[in-house]
Design a protein around this motif. Structure first.
Motif: not given
Length: 232
Positions: A178-181, A1-8, A215-225, A199-203
């Motif tokens: 969302y913070k890996g949650r 979970m700790e790998q999902v963070k914004k650079s700042y 749509v054509t979609a891609v999710m990436m681990n950049i920033g907070d997702g 979190t539940e809304s994002f799920k």
């Protein structure tokens, strides 16, 4: 979970290396980031991460975009990045409800010389987007949208922005990990015992987008997702 963070959010040598070896941001962008991070008594994590807004700008420039929607202004980072990437006749529709933060954002836009490219509307974003469809006749006329506002409303923003977008246009959704949650299969609760609505809304949204044939979609681990979708 700790790998999902914004650079700042905290020092990360890999993320910093990436930022250091990307095209430098405009001096006003750097000033905005620094001054926002120094603000007290607010959640500065509402600000779009530099890697996110710079990626948005890259897409906007590469697409030759003219019309951009920015849902969630805060201190103006995402609107500023978009405006700087647009040509002289480009426009950003910037939507928020907080007058105090928006006045701060306008200061940066003015300083960067792009205030005339940004239409700031202080009203619930769903109302403004619906008006653009109903009375302004702007369906299918926008090139890019960035959604980074109240999380339970993301789905409503998605549906409205999708109608306003042209075929081949793009929507970028911030915070979708969302913070890996979102990885937790069971319902996530806050410390006070209430359901973590964000979190539940994002799920629900993430599943919907992954199955959406519009749509054509891609999710990436950049920033907070970051989730990118292109309208088919």
């Amino acid at each position: 979970m700790e790998q999902v963070k914004k650079s700042y959010y905290e020092a990360n040598p890999v993320k910093q290396y990436c930022l250091d070896h990307s095209t430098p941001q405009h001096p006003v962008q750097r000033k905005l980031i620094q001054e926002t991070l120094e603000m007290k008594g607010i959640d500065v994590n509402m600000m779009g991460a530099p890697e996110i807004v710079s990626l948005n700008a890259l897409f906007i420039k590469n697409m030759g975009a003219k019309k951009v929607i920015d849902v969630g202004v805060f201190t103006g980072a995402s609107s500023l990045a978009a405006a700087l990437a647009l040509p002289k006749d480009g426009k950003v529709l910037a939507l928020d409800v907080n007058d105090d933060f928006s006045r701060r954002a306008e200061k940066y836009w003015e300083e960067a010389g792009v205030r005339d490219k940004i239409e700031l509307v202080l009203a619930p974003a769903t109302e403004t987007l619906q008006k653009k469809l109903d009375t302004a006749g702007e369906a299918g006329s926008y090139d890019f949208a960035f959604i980074d506002a109240d999380k339970p409303s993301y789905d409503s923003y998605y549906e409205l922005c999708l109608k306003l977008l042209r075929p081949g246009g793009m929507i970028a959704f911030d915070n979708t990990l969302y913070k890996g949650r979102v990885l937790k299969e069971d319902v996530v609760y806050l410390e006070n015992g209430e359901v973590d609505i964000n979190t539940e809304s994002f799920k629900v949204l993430n599943k919907k987008i992954s199955e959406d044939t519009r749509v054509t979609a891609v999710m990436m681990n950049i920033g907070d997702g970051l989730t990118l979708v292109v309208k088919n």
